[in-house]
Design a protein around this motif. Structure first.
Motif, PDB file in Angstrom:
ATOM      1  N   ASP A  98       1.068  -0.746  -0.195  1.00 30.93           N
ATOM      2  CA  ASP A  98      -0.092   0.167  -0.038  1.00 30.93           C
ATOM      3  C   ASP A  98       0.847   1.377   0.207  1.00 30.93           C
ATOM      4  O   ASP A  98       1.774   1.709   1.058  1.00 30.93           O
ATOM      5  N   SER A  99       0.498   2.189  -1.000  1.00 33.46           N
ATOM      6  CA  SER A  99       1.174   3.268  -1.031  1.00 33.46           C
ATOM      7  C   SER A  99       1.286   3.996   0.001  1.00 33.46           C
ATOM      8  O   SER A  99       1.668   4.753   0.233  1.00 33.46           O
ATOM      9  N   ARG A 100       0.037   3.938   0.792  1.00 35.42           N
ATOM     10  CA  ARG A 100      -0.139   5.010   2.058  1.00 35.42           C
ATOM     11  C   ARG A 100       0.348   4.920   3.193  1.00 35.42           C
ATOM     12  O   ARG A 100       1.123   5.310   3.808  1.00 35.42           O
ATOM     13  N   VAL A 101       1.150   3.183   2.951  1.00 35.09           N
ATOM     14  CA  VAL A 101       1.897   2.374   4.377  1.00 35.09           C
ATOM     15  C   VAL A 101       3.248   3.216   3.626  1.00 35.09           C
ATOM     16  O   VAL A 101       4.195   4.138   4.446  1.00 35.09           O
ATOM     17  N   LEU A 102       3.566   3.256   2.451  1.00 35.73           N
ATOM     18  CA  LEU A 102       5.254   3.334   2.404  1.00 35.73           C
ATOM     19  C   LEU A 102       5.428   5.394   2.529  1.00 35.73           C
ATOM     20  O   LEU A 102       6.203   5.776   3.073  1.00 35.73           O
ATOM     21  N   ARG A 103       4.357   5.717   2.223  1.00 33.91           N
ATOM     22  CA  ARG A 103       4.008   7.889   2.713  1.00 33.91           C
ATOM     23  C   ARG A 103       4.400   7.770   4.136  1.00 33.91           C
ATOM     24  O   ARG A 103       5.547   8.698   4.794  1.00 33.91           O
ATOM     25  N   SER A 104       3.724   6.978   4.888  1.00 30.31           N
ATOM     26  CA  SER A 104       3.492   6.786   6.659  1.00 30.31           C
ATOM     27  C   SER A 104       5.371   6.483   6.924  1.00 30.31           C
ATOM     28  O   SER A 104       5.997   6.744   7.965  1.00 30.31           O
ATOM     29  N   VAL A 105       6.284   5.497   6.574  1.00 35.69           N
ATOM     30  CA  VAL A 105       7.260   5.094   7.094  1.00 35.69           C
ATOM     31  C   VAL A 105       8.076   6.025   7.044  1.00 35.69           C
ATOM     32  O   VAL A 105       8.757   6.154   6.765  1.00 35.69           O
ATOM     33  N   ILE A 106       8.146   6.666   5.069  1.00 40.23           N
ATOM     34  CA  ILE A 106       9.185   7.791   4.543  1.00 40.23           C
ATOM     35  C   ILE A 106       8.153   8.842   5.918  1.00 40.23           C
ATOM     36  O   ILE A 106       9.524   9.497   6.396  1.00 40.23           O
ATOM     37  N   ALA A 107       7.424   9.673   6.606  1.00 37.50           N
ATOM     38  CA  ALA A 107       7.247  10.736   7.678  1.00 37.50           C
ATOM     39  C   ALA A 107       7.310  10.027   9.079  1.00 37.50           C
ATOM     40  O   ALA A 107       7.688  10.799   9.393  1.00 37.50           O
ATOM     41  N   GLU A 108       7.803   8.443   8.660  1.00 35.42           N
ATOM     42  CA  GLU A 108       7.689   7.848  10.363  1.00 35.42           C
ATOM     43  C   GLU A 108       7.499   7.619  11.573  1.00 35.42           C
ATOM     44  O   GLU A 108       7.580   8.898  12.285  1.00 35.42           O
ATOM     45  N   VAL A 109       5.739   7.833  10.790  1.00 36.18           N
ATOM     46  CA  VAL A 109       4.850   7.924  11.540  1.00 36.18           C
ATOM     47  C   VAL A 109       4.077   6.559  11.623  1.00 36.18           C
ATOM     48  O   VAL A 109       4.329   5.640  11.063  1.00 36.18           O
ATOM     49  N   ALA A 110       2.583   6.167  12.614  1.00 29.53           N
ATOM     50  CA  ALA A 110       2.146   4.984  12.726  1.00 29.53           C
ATOM     51  C   ALA A 110       2.086   5.081  11.393  1.00 29.53           C
ATOM     52  O   ALA A 110       0.908   5.670  10.957  1.00 29.53           O
ATOM     53  N   THR A 111       1.216   3.159  10.831  1.00 30.39           N
ATOM     54  CA  THR A 111       1.545   3.578   9.582  1.00 30.39           C
ATOM     55  C   THR A 111      -0.271   2.570   9.535  1.00 30.39           C
ATOM     56  O   THR A 111      -0.558   2.428  10.092  1.00 30.39           O
ATOM     57  N   PRO A 112      -0.987   2.857   8.462  1.00 33.91           N
ATOM     58  CA  PRO A 112      -2.673   2.830   8.582  1.00 33.91           C
ATOM     59  C   PRO A 112      -2.754   0.742   8.415  1.00 33.91           C
ATOM     60  O   PRO A 112      -1.339   0.693   7.939  1.00 33.91           O
ATOM     61  N   ARG A 113      -4.488   0.634   8.302  1.00 26.89           N
ATOM     62  CA  ARG A 113      -3.762  -0.561   8.043  1.00 26.89           C
ATOM     63  C   ARG A 113      -3.593  -0.433   5.926  1.00 26.89           C
ATOM     64  O   ARG A 113      -4.611   0.097   5.683  1.00 26.89           O
ATOM     65  N   PRO A 114      -3.085  -1.696   5.571  1.00 31.34           N
ATOM     66  CA  PRO A 114      -3.257  -1.833   4.300  1.00 31.34           C
ATOM     67  C   PRO A 114      -4.346  -2.537   3.202  1.00 31.34           C
ATOM     68  O   PRO A 114      -5.192  -2.757   3.585  1.00 31.34           O
ATOM     69  N   LEU A 115      -4.505  -2.140   2.556  1.00 31.86           N
ATOM     70  CA  LEU A 115      -5.941  -2.164   2.225  1.00 31.86           C
ATOM     71  C   LEU A 115      -5.820  -2.565  -0.031  1.00 31.86           C
ATOM     72  O   LEU A 115      -5.962  -3.256  -0.255  1.00 31.86           O
ATOM     73  N   ALA A 116      -4.726  -1.277  -0.069  1.00 31.34           N
ATOM     74  CA  ALA A 116      -4.573  -1.798  -1.850  1.00 31.34           C
ATOM     75  C   ALA A 116      -3.280  -2.113  -2.224  1.00 31.34           C
ATOM     76  O   ALA A 116      -2.062  -1.702  -1.375  1.00 31.34           O
ATOM     77  N   ASP A 117      -2.938  -2.966  -3.100  1.00 31.61           N
ATOM     78  CA  ASP A 117      -0.692  -3.686  -3.209  1.00 31.61           C
ATOM     79  C   ASP A 117      -1.327  -3.252  -4.605  1.00 31.61           C
ATOM     80  O   ASP A 117      -1.131  -3.638  -5.558  1.00 31.61           O
ATOM     81  N   THR A 118      -0.442  -1.547  -4.855  1.00 33.99           N
ATOM     82  CA  THR A 118       0.228  -0.749  -6.232  1.00 33.99           C
ATOM     83  C   THR A 118       1.139  -0.584  -6.517  1.00 33.99           C
ATOM     84  O   THR A 118       1.372  -0.338  -7.168  1.00 33.99           O
ATOM     85  N   THR A 119       2.221  -1.055  -4.649  1.00 34.40           N
ATOM     86  CA  THR A 119       3.663  -0.331  -4.609  1.00 34.40           C
ATOM     87  C   THR A 119       4.248  -1.286  -4.671  1.00 34.40           C
ATOM     88  O   THR A 119       4.781  -2.094  -4.194  1.00 34.40           O
ATOM     89  N   ASP A 120       5.593  -1.134  -5.036  1.00 40.07           N
ATOM     90  CA  ASP A 120       7.302  -2.157  -5.254  1.00 40.07           C
ATOM     91  C   ASP A 120       7.765  -1.738  -4.123  1.00 40.07           C
ATOM     92  O   ASP A 120       8.250  -1.145  -3.553  1.00 40.07           O
ATOM     93  N   GLY A 121       7.480  -3.222  -2.922  1.00 36.20           N
ATOM     94  CA  GLY A 121       8.050  -2.852  -1.522  1.00 36.20           C
ATOM     95  C   GLY A 121       9.692  -3.095  -1.674  1.00 36.20           C
ATOM     96  O   GLY A 121      10.668  -3.166  -1.382  1.00 36.20           O
ATOM     97  N   ASN A 122       9.772  -3.916  -2.887  1.00 36.05           N
ATOM     98  CA  ASN A 122      10.944  -4.555  -3.520  1.00 36.05           C
ATOM     99  C   ASN A 122      12.017  -3.391  -3.648  1.00 36.05           C
ATOM    100  O   ASN A 122      13.793  -3.671  -3.288  1.00 36.05           O
ATOM    101  N   ALA A 123      11.478  -2.312  -4.248  1.00 38.44           N
ATOM    102  CA  ALA A 123      12.753  -1.141  -4.269  1.00 38.44           C
ATOM    103  C   ALA A 123      12.661  -0.705  -3.450  1.00 38.44           C
ATOM    104  O   ALA A 123      14.072   0.233  -3.018  1.00 38.44           O
ATOM    105  N   ARG A 124      12.006  -0.614  -1.790  1.00 38.81           N
ATOM    106  CA  ARG A 124      12.040   0.735  -1.507  1.00 38.81           C
ATOM    107  C   ARG A 124      12.143  -0.140   0.294  1.00 38.81           C
ATOM    108  O   ARG A 124      12.845   0.962   1.397  1.00 38.81           O
ATOM    109  N   PHE A 125      12.189  -1.543   0.879  1.00 39.19           N
ATOM    110  CA  PHE A 125      12.728  -2.285   1.670  1.00 39.19           C
ATOM    111  C   PHE A 125      13.831  -2.887   1.838  1.00 39.19           C
ATOM    112  O   PHE A 125      14.160  -3.493   1.086  1.00 39.19           O
TER     113      PHE A 125
END
Length: 301
Positions: A98-125
């Protein structure tokens, strides 16, 4: 956002945090970089393997399997708390999230519950697979949990992130449950506590570990950069470094040390790296930022 650590720097950061590291096969050149982006990186993701046994689990995460080639993570954390490095770049571990989760990680705040699978996590984690069956009954030994804490903290420390940059696979996508049986709330609390302090001693030594500002704060010479040493500099900084190496019992000097960088400086620095517990290419004598901070060279410029 951050540039991914090189394999050598990744291993160095883990060891500096007191993690026991095993470098598996050709892990430094083993990646999926040819299949997609690696970076910018934003955080660390924790998984469980759904396997038992160290050797089989490490080989699986290195090789992958039909339909999902390895590496399947960057490091495998066994029950005894050893981190087995299996991937030196992009790895098949996070998948889409979920891109919303990624934005929260970038902001270093609590993450929302994931809903959509649209963002490549292999590039970012970065990804760590902890050996556990994931059945809710397989135990999580304290040695293993502590290694997860230390490995995660090492990467957060290297990039200047806080504990909110560490998430579970299940917090990235609604399709996963890992790491089952491990509280991410408690884990992040321990990571945050560790980031607020430094380990009592450097691995492999009885010397007190320098404070976070050591090597760059008042009284200590900032790290001049790896490339600076490759230019064979002539500087009072080299003399000050050499004097500290002599004081640490790491001298390979026949005469000196002096201001001109020479092979004797490099051999002396390699002895210092070995004293810190580094091996192989991590102890090649070329200074790195972490080992330089630990040396605490007096400021001369």
């Amino acid at each position: 956002m951050a540039t991914p650590l090189t394999p050598a720097r990744l291993a160095e950061a883990l060891r500096d945090e007191g993690v026991r590291v095993v470098e598996h096969r050709d892990w430094r050149r083993h990646s999926r970089n040819h299949k997609g982006a690696w970076g910018p990186v934003n955080g660390v993701m924790v998984h469980h393997t759904v396997t038992r046994g160290t050797a089989a689990s490490v080989d699986l995460c290195y090789d992958g399997y039909a339909g999902l080639p390895g590496p399947l993570c960057h490091g495998v954390i066994d029950k005894s708390g050893t981190v087995h490095l299996v991937g030196g770049g992009r790895a098949n571990h996070a998948g889409l999230g979920d891109s919303r989760v990624l934005r929260s990680v970038i902001a270093e705040v609590a993450t929302p519950r994931p809903l959509a699978d649209t963002t490549d996590g292999n590039a970012r984690f970065y990804g760590f697979e902890a050996i556990n069956l994931g059945d809710g009954r397989d135990p999580w030994p304290e040695e293993q949990v502590e290694a997860i804490v230390r490995a995660s903290a090492a990467l957060c420390r290297a990039h200047g992130w806080n504990e909110r940059s560490v998430i579970a696979h299940k917090e990235w996508t609604r399709t996963k449950i890992d790491p089952r049986g491990l509280s991410m709330h408690d884990l992040r609390g321990r990571i945050g506590g560790r980031l607020g302090e430094r380990p009592a001693t450097l691995p492999g030594t009885s010397r007190p570990r320098p404070s976070p500002g050591a090597g760059g704060g008042r009284g200590y010479q900032p790290f001049p950069g790896a490339a600076w040493f490759h230019r064979a500099p002539r500087s009072a900084v080299v003399t000050a470094m050499g004097e500290r190496l002599v004081a640490e019992g790491c001298s390979a000097y026949a005469v000196g040390p002096g201001p001109q960088w020479t092979d004797a400086d490099r051999r002396s620095y390699a002895a210092w790296q070995r004293k810190l517990g580094y091996t192989g290419r991590d102890a090649d004598g070329w200074p790195g930022a972490v080992s330089w901070r630990a040396l605490r060279v007096p400021r001369v410029s």
